[in-house]
Design an enzyme around this catalytic site. Sequence first.
Site, PDB file in Angstrom:
ATOM      1  N   VAL A   1      -1.530  -6.016   3.629  1.00  0.00           N
ATOM      2  CA  VAL A   1      -2.721  -6.413   4.377  1.00  0.00           C
ATOM      3  C   VAL A   1      -3.997  -5.960   3.664  1.00  0.00           C
ATOM      4  CG1 VAL A   1      -1.640  -6.551   6.657  1.00  0.00           C
ATOM      5  CG2 VAL A   1      -2.488  -4.345   5.842  1.00  0.00           C
TER       6      VAL A   1
ATOM      7  N   ASP B   1       2.175   3.804   5.114  1.00  0.00           N
ATOM      8  CA  ASP B   1       3.147   2.840   4.596  1.00  0.00           C
ATOM      9  C   ASP B   1       4.461   3.579   4.336  1.00  0.00           C
ATOM     10  OD1 ASP B   1       4.140   0.493   3.393  1.00  0.00           O
ATOM     11  OD2 ASP B   1       3.215   0.915   1.479  1.00  0.00           O
TER      12      ASP B   1
HETATM   13  P1  5GP Z   1       1.836   5.552   1.583  1.00  0.00           P
HETATM   14  O1  5GP Z   1       1.653   6.816   0.807  1.00  0.00           O
HETATM   15  O2  5GP Z   1       1.995   5.771   3.072  1.00  0.00           O
HETATM   16  O3  5GP Z   1       2.938   4.699   1.007  1.00  0.00           O
HETATM   17  O4  5GP Z   1       0.575   4.664   1.330  1.00  0.00           O
HETATM   18  C1  5GP Z   1      -0.643   4.965   1.817  1.00  0.00           C
HETATM   19  C2  5GP Z   1      -1.713   4.211   1.073  1.00  0.00           C
HETATM   20  O5  5GP Z   1      -1.233   3.027   0.437  1.00  0.00           O
HETATM   21  C3  5GP Z   1      -2.760   3.743   2.033  1.00  0.00           C
HETATM   22  O6  5GP Z   1      -3.717   4.746   2.243  1.00  0.00           O
HETATM   23  C4  5GP Z   1      -3.305   2.507   1.348  1.00  0.00           C
HETATM   24  O7  5GP Z   1      -4.331   2.859   0.461  1.00  0.00           O
HETATM   25  C5  5GP Z   1      -2.141   1.970   0.559  1.00  0.00           C
HETATM   26  N1  5GP Z   1      -1.474   0.855   1.265  1.00  0.00           N
HETATM   27  C6  5GP Z   1      -0.306   0.880   1.921  1.00  0.00           C
HETATM   28  N2  5GP Z   1      -0.002  -0.317   2.468  1.00  0.00           N
HETATM   29  C7  5GP Z   1      -1.041  -1.137   2.140  1.00  0.00           C
HETATM   30  C8  5GP Z   1      -1.338  -2.517   2.423  1.00  0.00           C
HETATM   31  O8  5GP Z   1      -0.612  -3.261   3.107  1.00  0.00           O
HETATM   32  N3  5GP Z   1      -2.504  -2.995   1.924  1.00  0.00           N
HETATM   33  C9  5GP Z   1      -3.344  -2.239   1.181  1.00  0.00           C
HETATM   34  N4  5GP Z   1      -4.457  -2.819   0.750  1.00  0.00           N
HETATM   35  N5  5GP Z   1      -3.111  -0.942   0.893  1.00  0.00           N
HETATM   36  C10 5GP Z   1      -1.966  -0.389   1.374  1.00  0.00           C
END
Ligand code: 5GP
Length: 177
Positions: free
Chosen positions: A152, A102
């Site tokens: 999602v 994300d």
């Molecule tokens: P980042 O560090 O890249 O912002 O986030 C990674 C983590 O955020 C992912 O491993 C996941 O657990 C959570 N995450 C990010 N986007 C989503 C989403 O759309 N839905 C859900 N359920 N978790 C998300």
Amino acid sequence: MAQVQIDVLLTEDQLRTRTRELAADIRATLADEPLVLIGVLKGCVPFIGDLARELSGDVAIDYVQVSSYGDGKTSTGVFQLKKDHDINIEGRHVVVVEDIVDSGLTLARLRELLATRRPASLTAVAMLSKPDARSHESRVEHVGFEIPNVFVVGYGLDHAESYRNLPFVGVLRESHG
Ligand code: 5GP
């Protein structure tokens, strides 16, 4: 009362087919080297299981857990390692397995940490990526699907710990009334 509706974004079939392709891509890059898959708990669970079954050869599996989300739908922006992996990865070919990238914070920090442990190679695979949400530079060598910047659930992804069991990926819509 809040009503929840989940619109299917990626079907079980699409996920299965893409997982097979990702496994082939990983093997095309790393030939028949022994691999260590490091899954990022908890969201990686269905994906790492399916991916491992599609990978030929010697594959070890381990996990890390980091916290960045809490119970909400937005990242707290803080990277905290809650559980480290057990396998010694020095000199090994490591593939980080993520449910979704994300902001990129989790993967960027994790890659920095794992690189200090001197693996022979370090690559990452994520079933989903939200390129429009990226605020941290983090390489992801293998991406299943690029999706829009929406929240999602399913295929390992939760909302307040629910919905991880859904075999598809869907967009969660809550309406009040
Ligand atoms: P980042 O560090 O890249 O912002 O986030 C990674 C983590 O955020 C992912 O491993 C996941 O657990 C959570 N995450 C990010 N986007 C989503 C989403 O759309 N839905 C859900 N359920 N978790 C998300």
